[in-house]
Motif scaffolding. Structure first.
Motif, PDB file in Angstrom:
ATOM      1  N   ASP A  81      -5.501   0.789   2.578  1.00  0.00           N
ATOM      2  CA  ASP A  81      -6.211   1.987   3.031  1.00  0.00           C
ATOM      3  C   ASP A  81      -5.711   3.250   2.335  1.00  0.00           C
ATOM      4  OD1 ASP A  81      -7.853   1.178   5.747  1.00  0.00           O
ATOM      5  OD2 ASP A  81      -6.088  -0.061   5.436  1.00  0.00           O
ATOM      6  N   ARG A  98      -6.016  -4.251   3.350  1.00  0.00           N
ATOM      7  CA  ARG A  98      -4.963  -3.395   3.915  1.00  0.00           C
ATOM      8  C   ARG A  98      -4.445  -2.344   2.935  1.00  0.00           C
ATOM      9  NH1 ARG A  98      -3.064  -6.189   8.588  1.00  0.00           N
ATOM     10  NH2 ARG A  98      -2.070  -4.223   9.174  1.00  0.00           N
ATOM     11  N   ASP A 147      -7.742   5.857  -0.101  1.00  0.00           N
ATOM     12  CA  ASP A 147      -7.877   7.268   0.258  1.00  0.00           C
ATOM     13  C   ASP A 147      -7.289   8.176  -0.824  1.00  0.00           C
ATOM     14  OD1 ASP A 147      -9.133   6.642   2.638  1.00  0.00           O
ATOM     15  OD2 ASP A 147      -7.263   6.596   3.782  1.00  0.00           O
ATOM     16  N   ARG A 196     -10.013  -1.953   1.928  1.00  0.00           N
ATOM     17  CA  ARG A 196      -9.590  -1.756   3.323  1.00  0.00           C
ATOM     18  C   ARG A 196      -9.381  -3.105   4.011  1.00  0.00           C
ATOM     19  NH1 ARG A 196      -9.382   3.514   3.913  1.00  0.00           N
ATOM     20  NH2 ARG A 196     -11.075   4.874   3.174  1.00  0.00           N
ATOM     21  N   ASP A 212       0.832  -1.202   0.000  1.00  0.00           N
ATOM     22  CA  ASP A 212       0.000   0.000   0.000  1.00  0.00           C
ATOM     23  C   ASP A 212       0.869   1.255   0.000  1.00  0.00           C
ATOM     24  OD1 ASP A 212      -2.444   1.444   0.185  1.00  0.00           O
ATOM     25  OD2 ASP A 212      -2.214   1.577   2.362  1.00  0.00           O
TER      26      ASP A 212
END
Length: 765
Positions: free
Chosen positions: A425, A423, A429, A420, A396
């Motif tokens: 995130d 993992r 975003d 999410r 990520d």
């Protein structure tokens, strides 16, 4: 349309436009004739004289009806390019209709080198052309001797995908052109009704970050042996209603007339150009419909047998080489389609406006000439080689860093489920789900870069279509097999392009398989499936990588390595749970580069080698190795992240990619016994590792044996005979030692079914 083009300065006058449309008619007629010859004839006579029995093939082949329909559509594409002086890209979902593309390309002189050196607009070279079609001849290395294929191949001028998997062009086209580019997508009515997700294109097209797309469905109403459901449910009126419900604005076109389809292309583009202008000042509504052309025709139009089931393949009632009635039907049809050679040359000249408009030839359209590179490769922020972290969380961070360092590359993340949960995130975003209406407080945007739909084929195609950008695909491992057809089409076509001397220039695409087999232990055996990794291990090692990073550092290095390749798929099996960090920066870099690394011990002097592939397998192997160290048995511990690097090369392409003998022997000396603990089933894994398999007495492979249920990670390892106890038992076997030398009586009892499985824990200890 012509008035508009004159007003914008694209055409000098209407008469010139009419002459170019008339030229498209002549070229289309010649194309229909040549396609029929490709199926049935060994000889072409440009003077229009009839063929005799010996001029026909003894075993005709061809997807004739669909190819005849595609002649009209491709002629319209050529005409529109000539009318406004813009070379559009093209894609074709019906790859089996390649005869239409190849026939028109040889007529207008738009050929790749392999075609140009064999074919041309005279009797001799056209006779070679039709004879090469389905010739089945092979070269000494087993490759096809003919550059013509039954589907689009690397020698098809402008071809970007084989199109053998019906429906995938429908899923890719809206994601393919970059802003400022134009694409015409030829689509199948049968694929539309069978491949879910093709009617979602309006969800994804936006004027802010997409090029112009002109989807043209060839509505010929027939599948191979029956009518399409569209035809059964009401034909074109029913389809118009269905399209409107799904966010399209249908345009009815005459699929027998290049001028009608050219007008449709122009109309669709003008509508989108207007949307681009309104998006600049915020007046674009994401719910505006996307125009969609429906070119209604009869399957096999232009030749006897049109509209019948025969039209799909061999439209004549019998072989003209043996049947006089069929021979007469062929010759009469060809006579009606005949265009005298001087008239045909004039038509070709009228459409050949490339120098006048200073535009590339159609073989060199934007999608066929991708040349994408990472302008900036950010330094990896390495984790300490102690403690633990989620490898997916590390990916990520690194993916977001790569996206932000390369703002000129359009990002697309194919996501069939929960980012999410997996993992990612920061990725979500940063890029956000792409939606029609964004919900406040949620990571959503009308121009989001995350394509989310519970349809694995649709989301993987969003990334595979975005060949001008930067891509990532993330899925639960168990659901990844639904992506296989789309991935394999890319892998095989990329390999063909490389062999043809024109390697693809798109950035490598990482396909992350997470929530994977061993950590999905709690979700029943339906969620415990390593099939995709196993299948891809069987594909060409130089065209696809299957990688199993052991930790966070290994995952970041593997991701960066995936983008260093071009025209390559990298399947990465990655844990989302925290796992121990075992690699420092140097080891992670070497593992990504070489595919294998020795973690402990010297394979040259140790009596055995223990190898893990997979993070949870490494946990079991390390626990076993620790016991061996305590007992004074100096076994080497290795990690194999890319098994195919050690395979026996099956051809020259793989020979250039796999590890050389020196590198292999450095970890696996020829006679040293060895035990492998792998993420996949042991049989396909060992098949890929035949080069280092010393036989059943001194080589053991432990892996997934189809045991699962509602378990935990250690339960999965134990159920599949991959726990650290099973590893020690395998080491004892290859060393011809009594198991009691390595295992306690309680541990042996557990292996024999009378002890406590809890003592086999390695991950959750």
């Amino acid at each position: 349309m012509l008035d508009d083009l004159v007003q914008t300065g694209d055409l000098p006058d209407v008469r010139t436009g009419l002459l170019r449309l008339a030229a498209a008619d002549r070229v289309a007629s010649a194309g229909l004739s040549l396609v029929a010859h490709m199926t049935y004839a060994r000889r072409v006579r440009l003077d229009g004289s009839a063929l005799s029995a010996e001029d026909f093939k003894r075993h005709p082949e061809g997807h004739t009806g669909g190819s005849l329909n595609m002649v009209i559509a491709y002629a319209a594409y050529l005409a529109m390019n000539a009318l406004d002086g813009r070379t559009r890209a093209w894609m074709m979902g019906q790859g089996h209709c390649v005869a239409a593309i190849d026939a028109l390309n040889v007529i207008v002189g738009n050929m790749t080198p392999a075609h140009a050196q064999r074919y041309g607009l005279d009797d001799e070279r056209l006779s070679r052309f039709v004879s090469d079609f389905y010739s089945f001849a092979t070269n000494l290395d087993g490759s096809p001797a003919s550059p013509l294929g039954s589907h689009v191949n690397a020698h098809t001028a402008g071809g970007t995908q084989e199109g053998g998997y019906l429906g995938f062009t429908e899923l890719q086209y809206v994601h393919a052109p970059l802003p400022g580019e134009r694409l015409v997508a030829f689509l199948s009515d049968g694929a539309f009704e069978e491949q879910r997700g093709s009617d979602w294109a309006p969800r994804w097209w936006r004027p802010q970050d997409c090029g112009l797309v002109a989807p043209v469905m060839i509505l010929n109403g027939r599948r191979i042996e029956q009518r399409t459901q569209i035809d059964q449910l009401g034909g074109e009126p029913w389809l118009h209603h269905h399209l409107r419900i799904n966010g399209f604005e249908p345009l009815g076109l005459d699929g027998r007339d290049p001028a009608s389809i050219a007008w449709g292309i122009h109309s669709m583009e003008q509508h989108q150009l207007d949307a681009v202008a309104r998006a600049d000042d915020g007046r674009y509504d994401t719910r505006e419909p996307l125009r969609y052309g429906i070119a209604e025709t009869t399957k096999g139009f232009g030749f006897p047998g049109a509209g019948s089931n025969r039209a799909h393949n061999l439209p004549l009632p019998a072989n003209p080489a043996e049947d006089s009635v069929s021979r007469a039907l062929f010759n009469n049809a060809i006579a009606q389609l005949h265009v005298p050679l001087p008239e045909l040359r004039d038509a070709v000249a009228a459409l050949s406006t490339h120098e006048r408009h200073q535009r590339p030839r159609e073989r060199d359209h934007a999608l066929a000439c991708r040349d994408v590179r990472l302008a900036n490769i950010p330094e990896i922020v390495w984790e300490s080689a102690s403690g633990s972290e989620s490898p997916m969380a590390a990916i990520d961070r690194q993916f977001c860093a790569i996206v932000q360092a390369n703002p000129g590359l359009r990002p697309r993340v194919g996501n069939p489920d929960e980012l999410r949960s997996n993992r990612l995130d920061s990725t979500l975003d940063l890029l956000k789900h792409r939606v029609l209406d964004a919900e406040p407080g949620v990571a959503e945007s009308p121009t989001g870069g995350v394509i989310t739909a519970l349809n694995e084929e649709a989301v993987v195609c969003a990334a595979l279509g975005n060949k001008g950008g930067l891509n990532l695909v993330v899925t639960y491992e168990a659901f990844a097999p639904k992506m296989l057809g789309a991935l394999r089409q890319e892998i095989t076509f990329s390999r063909q392009l490389t062999e043809a001397g024109r390697p693809p220039g798109w950035l490598g695409v990482p396909v992350i398989l997470t929530s994977q087999t061993w950590e999905n232990a709690k979700n029943e055996i339906s969620h415990q499936d390593p099939t995709l990794a196993e299948v891809l291990l069987g594909e060409m090692a130089d065209a696809v990588s299957v990688v199993f990073p052991p930790d966070a550092n290994g995952a970041m290095a593997a991701l960066t390595q995936a983008y260093a390749h071009r025209g390559r798929i990298t399947a990465m099996v990655v844990p989302k749970r925290d796992v121990p960090n075992v690699l420092d920066a140097d080891a992670a870099t070497r593992l990504a580069r070489d595919g294998a690394i020795c973690l402990h011990g010297d394979p040259a002097t140790c009596p055995a080698i223990l190898t893990a592939t997979g993070a949870y397998q490494l946990a079991a192997a390390r626990r076993a190795w620790e016991r061996l160290q305590q007992l004074g048995v100096a076994v080497a511990l290795a990690y194999l992240a890319e098994p195919a690097r050690l395979r026996v090369a099956r051809d020259l392409g793989e020979a250039r990619y796999v590890a050389n003998d020196e590198a292999v022997l450095a970890i696996y000396p020829a006679e040293t016994p060895r035990v492998f603990v792998c993420h996949t089933r042991p049989e396909p894994y060992l098949g890929a590792l035949r080069r280092v398999d010393t036989g059943p007495r001194t080589t053991r492979a432990l892996g997934y044996i189809n045991r699962g249920g509602t378990l935990e990670v250690d339960g999965m390892l134990f159920a599949n005979q991959c726990s650290w106890l099973h590893v020690l038992a395998a080491v004892a076997d290859v060393l011809a030692m009594p198991r009691g030398d390595l295992l306690s009586p309680d541990e042996i009892a557990t292996l024999q079914g009378s002890g406590d499985p809890a003592i086999a824990r390695s991950v959750l200890r």
